[in-house]
Design a protein around this motif. Structure first.
Motif, PDB file in Angstrom:
ATOM      1  N   GLY A  11      53.247  -3.077  49.500  1.00  0.00           N
ATOM      2  CA  GLY A  11      54.644  -2.875  49.930  1.00  0.00           C
ATOM      3  C   GLY A  11      55.542  -2.765  48.705  1.00  0.00           C
ATOM      4  N   ALA A  12      56.137  -1.578  48.532  1.00  0.00           N
ATOM      5  CA  ALA A  12      57.043  -1.363  47.384  1.00  0.00           C
ATOM      6  C   ALA A  12      58.475  -1.200  47.873  1.00  0.00           C
ATOM      7  CB  ALA A  12      56.590  -0.158  46.562  1.00  0.00           C
ATOM      8  N   GLY A  13      58.878  -2.067  48.810  1.00  0.00           N
ATOM      9  CA  GLY A  13      60.295  -2.170  49.175  1.00  0.00           C
ATOM     10  C   GLY A  13      61.001  -2.961  48.076  1.00  0.00           C
ATOM     11  N   LEU A  14      62.232  -3.380  48.341  1.00  0.00           N
ATOM     12  CA  LEU A  14      62.998  -4.092  47.305  1.00  0.00           C
ATOM     13  C   LEU A  14      62.271  -5.370  46.867  1.00  0.00           C
ATOM     14  CD1 LEU A  14      66.641  -3.716  48.745  1.00  0.00           C
ATOM     15  CD2 LEU A  14      65.549  -2.380  46.936  1.00  0.00           C
ATOM     16  N   VAL A  30      49.311  -6.192  37.475  1.00  0.00           N
ATOM     17  CA  VAL A  30      49.638  -6.015  38.901  1.00  0.00           C
ATOM     18  C   VAL A  30      49.341  -4.594  39.371  1.00  0.00           C
ATOM     19  CG1 VAL A  30      51.508  -6.162  40.615  1.00  0.00           C
ATOM     20  CG2 VAL A  30      51.547  -7.667  38.615  1.00  0.00           C
ATOM     21  N   CYS A  31      48.779  -4.476  40.569  1.00  0.00           N
ATOM     22  CA  CYS A  31      48.643  -3.177  41.240  1.00  0.00           C
ATOM     23  C   CYS A  31      49.602  -3.194  42.433  1.00  0.00           C
ATOM     24  CB  CYS A  31      47.211  -3.014  41.717  1.00  0.00           C
ATOM     25  SG  CYS A  31      46.925  -1.496  42.619  1.00  0.00           S
ATOM     26  N   LEU A  32      50.418  -2.158  42.574  1.00  0.00           N
ATOM     27  CA  LEU A  32      51.431  -2.110  43.648  1.00  0.00           C
ATOM     28  C   LEU A  32      51.139  -0.892  44.526  1.00  0.00           C
ATOM     29  CD1 LEU A  32      54.160  -3.002  44.898  1.00  0.00           C
ATOM     30  CD2 LEU A  32      55.313  -1.829  43.032  1.00  0.00           C
ATOM     31  N   LEU A  33      50.962  -1.135  45.825  1.00  0.00           N
ATOM     32  CA  LEU A  33      50.576  -0.060  46.754  1.00  0.00           C
ATOM     33  C   LEU A  33      51.624   0.092  47.847  1.00  0.00           C
ATOM     34  CD1 LEU A  33      46.875  -1.236  47.354  1.00  0.00           C
ATOM     35  CD2 LEU A  33      47.642   0.502  45.704  1.00  0.00           C
ATOM     36  N   ASP A  34      51.929   1.322  48.233  1.00  0.00           N
ATOM     37  CA  ASP A  34      52.808   1.513  49.396  1.00  0.00           C
ATOM     38  C   ASP A  34      52.311   2.704  50.216  1.00  0.00           C
ATOM     39  OD1 ASP A  34      55.991   0.455  49.996  1.00  0.00           O
ATOM     40  OD2 ASP A  34      55.213   2.145  51.151  1.00  0.00           O
ATOM     41  N   ALA A  35      52.481   2.570  51.535  1.00  0.00           N
ATOM     42  CA  ALA A  35      52.043   3.619  52.442  1.00  0.00           C
ATOM     43  C   ALA A  35      52.972   4.833  52.367  1.00  0.00           C
ATOM     44  CB  ALA A  35      52.014   3.079  53.869  1.00  0.00           C
ATOM     45  N   ALA A  36      54.235   4.592  51.968  1.00  0.00           N
ATOM     46  CA  ALA A  36      55.215   5.692  51.894  1.00  0.00           C
ATOM     47  C   ALA A  36      55.579   5.931  50.435  1.00  0.00           C
ATOM     48  CB  ALA A  36      56.462   5.312  52.684  1.00  0.00           C
ATOM     49  N   SER A  37      56.172   7.087  50.188  1.00  0.00           N
ATOM     50  CA  SER A  37      56.617   7.347  48.825  1.00  0.00           C
ATOM     51  C   SER A  37      57.971   6.676  48.620  1.00  0.00           C
ATOM     52  CB  SER A  37      56.746   8.859  48.614  1.00  0.00           C
ATOM     53  OG  SER A  37      57.447   9.085  47.426  1.00  0.00           O
ATOM     54  N   PRO A  38      58.104   5.770  47.647  1.00  0.00           N
ATOM     55  CA  PRO A  38      59.381   5.055  47.477  1.00  0.00           C
ATOM     56  C   PRO A  38      60.539   5.995  47.157  1.00  0.00           C
ATOM     57  CG  PRO A  38      57.655   4.075  46.100  1.00  0.00           C
ATOM     58  CD  PRO A  38      57.090   5.338  46.684  1.00  0.00           C
ATOM     59  N   GLU A 132      46.900   5.171  51.706  1.00  0.00           N
ATOM     60  CA  GLU A 132      46.556   4.501  52.960  1.00  0.00           C
ATOM     61  C   GLU A 132      45.481   3.461  52.686  1.00  0.00           C
ATOM     62  OE1 GLU A 132      44.831   5.545  57.346  1.00  0.00           O
ATOM     63  OE2 GLU A 132      45.914   7.135  56.286  1.00  0.00           O
ATOM     64  N   ILE A 133      45.763   2.242  53.087  1.00  0.00           N
ATOM     65  CA  ILE A 133      44.783   1.169  52.879  1.00  0.00           C
ATOM     66  C   ILE A 133      43.816   1.156  54.050  1.00  0.00           C
ATOM     67  CG2 ILE A 133      44.480  -1.336  52.667  1.00  0.00           C
ATOM     68  CD1 ILE A 133      47.256  -1.404  51.338  1.00  0.00           C
ATOM     69  N   LEU A 134      42.530   1.306  53.732  1.00  0.00           N
ATOM     70  CA  LEU A 134      41.508   1.328  54.785  1.00  0.00           C
ATOM     71  C   LEU A 134      41.153  -0.097  55.195  1.00  0.00           C
ATOM     72  CD1 LEU A 134      40.012   3.673  56.103  1.00  0.00           C
ATOM     73  CD2 LEU A 134      38.125   3.289  54.498  1.00  0.00           C
ATOM     74  N   LYS A 135      40.881  -0.950  54.195  1.00  0.00           N
ATOM     75  CA  LYS A 135      40.616  -2.357  54.545  1.00  0.00           C
ATOM     76  C   LYS A 135      40.865  -3.271  53.351  1.00  0.00           C
ATOM     77  CE  LYS A 135      35.701  -2.438  53.737  1.00  0.00           C
ATOM     78  NZ  LYS A 135      34.380  -2.693  54.096  1.00  0.00           N
ATOM     79  N   THR A 136      41.111  -4.537  53.682  1.00  0.00           N
ATOM     80  CA  THR A 136      41.236  -5.560  52.632  1.00  0.00           C
ATOM     81  C   THR A 136      40.241  -6.665  52.974  1.00  0.00           C
ATOM     82  OG1 THR A 136      42.975  -6.662  53.876  1.00  0.00           O
ATOM     83  CG2 THR A 136      43.701  -5.161  52.160  1.00  0.00           C
ATOM     84  N   VAL A 137      39.530  -7.125  51.961  1.00  0.00           N
ATOM     85  CA  VAL A 137      38.576  -8.222  52.167  1.00  0.00           C
ATOM     86  C   VAL A 137      38.963  -9.352  51.232  1.00  0.00           C
ATOM     87  CG1 VAL A 137      36.149  -8.915  52.036  1.00  0.00           C
ATOM     88  CG2 VAL A 137      36.750  -6.593  52.782  1.00  0.00           C
TER      89      VAL A 137
END
Ligand SMILES: Cc1cc2nc3c(=O)[nH]c(=O)nc-3n(C[C@H](O)[C@H](O)[C@H](O)COP(=O)(O)OP(=O)(O)OC[C@H]3O[C@@H](n4cnc5c(N)ncnc54)[C@H](O)[C@@H]3O)c2cc1C
Length: 398
Positions: A11-14, A30-38, A132-137
């Motif tokens: 999540g790359a919101g505020l 840190v790795c920063l992931l977002d489903a949308a383009s900020p 798109e995140i497929l899965k988190t373990v």
């Protein structure tokens, strides 16, 4: 486990951007992931950034990049109103009484690009969006996030900054307590003829508060909370009719007004996650708590989460402890209770100020006048609004 990163923030919101910057500032990879383009976000809101949160933006080098778009709040005026008649009993907070502005107004569509630029410049942060995140373990040994293209990233800790409908919170089975207000809020910006002098106004009407928040360039942002049906009706008005209704509610003290941004409506709810941590997972921002905007504190709570997390991360890194281990319990203890108290306070304020009951209406008017006359009570409320009370994380201190 020899991980790719110390932390993966989803999540790359505020709040996600700020969490990544705060943790990277303390030395984390840190790795920063977002489903949308900020870059494509459309957010017409402006945020009242409390003095302590603004100190964090100064420490992280963001405040200086906001340049001419920061409006200090010099004074706050709170009034119990009715359309066409604002109560003469007002509560007045003058920031010269506490030695500086209680906060700064910044438009979200200026703040997010400023945070994003800092993230892109940081050697410690890798931003990937849209993905798109497929899965988190999550296992006792570490975290693995797999993207749709089958790329894997590993880390010691996963941070859920994915907003109020957080997937990560749901996958972890963390319950929320939720109360949907029968209210929505309209947000827009208008230009006005007369100066605002940096004064923020909150006028309480029967359906909810109307906040007038000073911006740079002789403009104000509004957050007009009202019954959902009234908001839907106001959103349906053409611009001239909407402006006329807004002007009627404000009264004439800003002179002529003219809208300068589109209107957006937001449904309002109070939502509190029961816990903020799970195996190698912490929740920050709206993923953990979402509150009524009545006191302009939602983002400030999230920024405090980010700063507290950064302190916990720093102490783990400096002592060589596992980032996703026992240390995250300190974050839970630090933030969960604080946020629940603030959430309950904003809920109570909203109920008190929207009550149509005659005796309550009278009591709150008398209450406003009493606080207005009692300097220690004013100082207490100013300190709360500035976010300067309680156990402050290091990035929020001056
Ligand atoms: C009308 C209104 C006015 C407000 N005014 C103020 C104010 O003056 N001051 C203040 O302090 N607060 C204010 N707030 C509250 C504040 O705006 C929010 O608390 C804050 O924006 C929350 O930020 P966030 O980053 O936690 O969540 P979001 O902004 O919701 O960001 C979540 C991010 O996660 C991403 N995401 C979601 N799901 C996934 C997924 N599965 N995978 C990857 N990424 C994902 C989204 O794309 C998004 O970028 C206001 C709120 C409202 C409604």
């Amino acid at each position: 486990m020899n991980a790719d990163f110390d932390i993966i923030v989803v999540g790359a919101g505020l709040v996600g951007l700020s969490s990544a910057l705060a943790c990277a500032h303390k030395g984390a990879k840190v790795c920063l992931l977002d489903a949308a383009s900020p870059e494509t976000s459309q957010d017409e809101r402006a945020s009242a950034v409390a003095a302590s949160s603004f100190a964090m933006f100064e420490h992280l080098g963001i405040a200086e990049t906001l340049g001419g778009y920061v409006q200090p709040i010099s004074d706050m005026l709170i009034a119990d109103g009715a359309v066409g008649e604002v109560s003469p009993l007002t509560l007045h907070f003058d920031s010269t009484d506490v030695g500086g502005p209680t906060g700064h107004m910044v438009e979200n569509n200026r703040l997010r690009p400023a945070l994003l630029r800092k993230v892109q410049d940081s050697k410690n942060i890798r931003l990937l969006a849209p993905v798109e995140i497929l899965k988190t373990v999550r296992t006792p040994k570490g975290v693995t996030v797999t993207l749709k293209d089958k790329t894997n990233f590993t880390a010691s800790l996963l941070v859920a900054a994915d907003g109020r409908n957080s997937n990560l919170r749901q996958q972890a089975g963390i319950d929320v307590q939720r109360f949907a207000y029968e209210q929505k809020a309209i947000v827009t910006t208008f230009k006005h003829e007369l100066t605002h002098d940096g004064v923020a106004h909150q006028i309480f009407f029967a359906g909810g508060p109307l906040a007038l928040l000073p911006l740079t360039g002789q403009r104000c942002s509004i957050v007009w909370s009202d019954a959902a049906r009234a908001v839907d009706a106001a959103m349906g008005l053409d611009e001239a009719a909407f402006t006329a209704e807004l002007a009627r509610r404000i009264g004439g003290f800003l002179g002529e007004i003219k809208l300068s941004a589109p209107r957006q409506a937001f449904p309002l709810s109070l939502q509190m996650a029961e816990r903020y941590t799970d195996e190698r997972l912490v929740l920050v921002g709206d993923a953990a708590h979402s509150i009524h905007p009545i006191a302009g504190q939602g983002l400030n709570m999230g920024l405090r989460d980010a700063a507290a997390l950064a302190d916990v991360v720093e102490s783990s890194l400096s002592t060589g402890l596992d980032l996703g281990g026992a240390a995250i319990g300190d974050y839970e203890a630090w933030r969960n209770f604080d946020n629940k108290m603030l959430g309950m306070t904003t809920d109570m304020l909203n109920r008190l100020f929207t009550s149509r009951l005659g005796p309550l209406r009278h009591a709150r008017r008398v209450g406003l006048a009493a606080v207005n006359r009692f300097k220690p009570a004013q100082a207490f409320f100013m300190k709360e609004a500035a976010g300067q009370s309680g156990d402050l994380p290091s990035l929020l201190q001056r």
